[in-house]
Design an enzyme around this catalytic site. Sequence first.
Site, PDB file in Angstrom:
ATOM      1  N   LYS A 299      25.247 -44.332 -14.429  1.00 18.33           N
ATOM      2  CA  LYS A 299      24.478 -45.739 -15.971  1.00 18.33           C
ATOM      3  C   LYS A 299      25.509 -46.797 -16.098  1.00 18.33           C
ATOM      4  CE  LYS A 299      22.922 -42.356 -19.586  1.00 18.33           C
ATOM      5  NZ  LYS A 299      21.446 -42.657 -18.953  1.00 18.33           N
ATOM      6  N   ARG A 373      15.972 -32.381 -18.773  1.00 15.92           N
ATOM      7  CA  ARG A 373      15.241 -31.884 -18.775  1.00 15.92           C
ATOM      8  C   ARG A 373      14.542 -30.564 -17.743  1.00 15.92           C
ATOM      9  NH1 ARG A 373      11.622 -37.576 -16.548  1.00 15.92           N
ATOM     10  NH2 ARG A 373      13.030 -38.260 -17.890  1.00 15.92           N
TER      11      ARG A 373
HETATM   12  N1  BES Z   1      20.903 -39.127 -22.312  1.00 12.51           N
HETATM   13  C1  BES Z   1      19.811 -39.990 -21.812  1.00 12.51           C
HETATM   14  C2  BES Z   1      18.513 -41.064 -23.290  1.00 12.51           C
HETATM   15  C3  BES Z   1      19.320 -41.988 -23.751  1.00 12.51           C
HETATM   16  C4  BES Z   1      19.051 -43.197 -23.847  1.00 12.51           C
HETATM   17  C5  BES Z   1      19.977 -40.961 -24.662  1.00 12.51           C
HETATM   18  C6  BES Z   1      19.718 -43.683 -24.800  1.00 12.51           C
HETATM   19  C7  BES Z   1      20.246 -41.688 -25.909  1.00 12.51           C
HETATM   20  C8  BES Z   1      20.459 -42.820 -25.923  1.00 12.51           C
HETATM   21  C9  BES Z   1      18.475 -39.429 -20.468  1.00 12.51           C
HETATM   22  O1  BES Z   1      19.273 -38.442 -19.966  1.00 12.51           O
HETATM   23  C10 BES Z   1      18.961 -40.938 -19.500  1.00 12.51           C
HETATM   24  O2  BES Z   1      19.349 -40.954 -19.035  1.00 12.51           O
HETATM   25  N2  BES Z   1      17.114 -40.679 -19.118  1.00 12.51           N
HETATM   26  C11 BES Z   1      16.725 -42.132 -18.614  1.00 12.51           C
HETATM   27  C12 BES Z   1      15.410 -41.231 -17.809  1.00 12.51           C
HETATM   28  C13 BES Z   1      14.973 -41.556 -16.913  1.00 12.51           C
HETATM   29  C14 BES Z   1      16.103 -42.006 -15.386  1.00 12.51           C
HETATM   30  C15 BES Z   1      13.912 -41.343 -15.938  1.00 12.51           C
HETATM   31  C16 BES Z   1      16.228 -43.133 -19.404  1.00 12.51           C
HETATM   32  O3  BES Z   1      15.706 -42.752 -20.538  1.00 12.51           O
HETATM   33  O4  BES Z   1      17.022 -44.089 -19.243  1.00 12.51           O
HETATM   34 MN    MN Z   2      20.715 -38.827 -18.523  1.00 11.50          MN
END
Ligand code: BES
Ligand code: MN
Length: 519
Positions: A299, A373
Amino acid sequence: MTCGLNFDSQLALGSNPTPIDDEREHMPRATTSSSFASSAPTKTRASVLVLAAADGSALGLDSVRSARTAVEDIMRAIGFTGKAGATARIPAPKGFSADSILLVGLGSESTGSDPGPAGLEALRRAAGTALRALDGADAIALALPASTPAAVEAVTVGAELGAYRFLAYVTEDEDKAPGTITVLGPKGRAFTAAHESGAIVAAATNRARDLVNTPPLDLHPASFARIVEEQSGSRKVTVTVLGEKELEAGGYGGILGVGQGSTRGPRLVKVEYSPRGAKRHLSFVGKGITFDSGGLSLKPAASMEDMKSDMSGAAAVVQAVFAIADLRLPVRATAWLPLAENMPGSSAIRPSDVLRMRSGKTVEVTNTDAEGRLVLADALADAGAENPDLLVDVATLTGAQIVALGKRTSGVMGTESARTQVTEAAEAVGEQMWAMPIPEEMLAGFDSNAADLKNSGPREGGMLAAAAFLREFVDEDRDWAHIDIAGPSFNTGSAFGYTPVAGTGAAVRTLVELAKRSD
Ligand code: BES
Ligand code: MN
Ligand code: ZN
């Protein structure tokens, strides 16, 4: 709170820095709880008496005309009408036994003789707003209009949630939390029971907040599992912790795959409450990523800042089951916590790696940041194998949830019946949740050339797509709901009502309400 985290020996794990507090007893001090009394507001001794106001009137003082007039005269003089979220601290006029009064606005929602869901939420928020304004006040009494047990419960929940402070890591101003809280209400067993129930639910929500707020150096899979074991000690629940060896033996490829980039290995924690004679079985699964760096699909810095909160689902499900046990509800309830730290270490899974999941399905990991997931899939498989009457997973799963519904409204996907049960329970307790679909075409986006499916699908409707992925690990005839709490679990804005900055304890109250409705 005490950070009573009794940390797993970091030493044994080698390279991690020492947690700040492994030497002194460092458990979040128990949050302020409240007691219940039936004295008249004017005769209640307190340093601060909390009174509600709406539309220029002071509420709850009908029996003492002169007291009401005196307060309303002050309100008029300072221009306090009783808008929701407003407070004013005034010296108590003659006729009150309290030293001072905190006026809190109720807004325009009807909180009359038998308030509905919106009126109850107005009471929770007013009580919470009051307690947030009372740093360091020692004896607080709340005389909000509460003529039904549900209203007394709402005031109790709002007050105890508003009294929450996370001070475990603050070395200055240790006394900032409010002191004793007394909720005032009518006499009778139904009212004391409502107060007790509210106190149990609020305490569970506050414990979930503590877990979320604890920094990931101190809250990792092993220490989280240890805290669950410690907190289970006084309760009629059974805790089972699967470590890395057991996860390998059991073929938990999702949990192990996500966890393998961290020096702090994953765990699967199961908490069971199974009272004699229970007819229904509720099963809860909570995403427990103790820190989500994204893994090798790293990230950007700004998106990582709040990722200690990526275990909010796990915190919610375990504390909900503890509350259900504390309430002695006649329903079986199980919490599953797949815990892992998503890190980009040299042993981390790579994009294009294929995992063999607990269910036997294979998943190509095209994006290591879609890790939630993967851990949920393994836990959903185990939870479903017990054939529960209702299966609910709770997860900070997608940024797309925030895009679709904002920071305060969770998305609820799954079977029609489960979605309805969840959204109705949420409304009753004042949590904003909204039913959303899983469109049929979503699943095709997860087609993989290398495995049964890949873990990252379409960006558009990302919250719904994630739900489509999860559904592949749930039996077709299972009553199942998936709650995406990405936004609501962690308040990055200002505090409001009974909701503080940072961990909110989202979904705890809804899960407990589901159990209350299941007997
Ligand atoms: N933990 C994150 C989602 C999240 C984002 C929670 C902001 C709280 C605040 C999750 O693991 C994630 O990174 N999701 C990705 C999925 C994508 C890579 C398909 C996302 O939402 O960008
Ligand atoms: Mn994530
Ligand atoms: Zn995540």
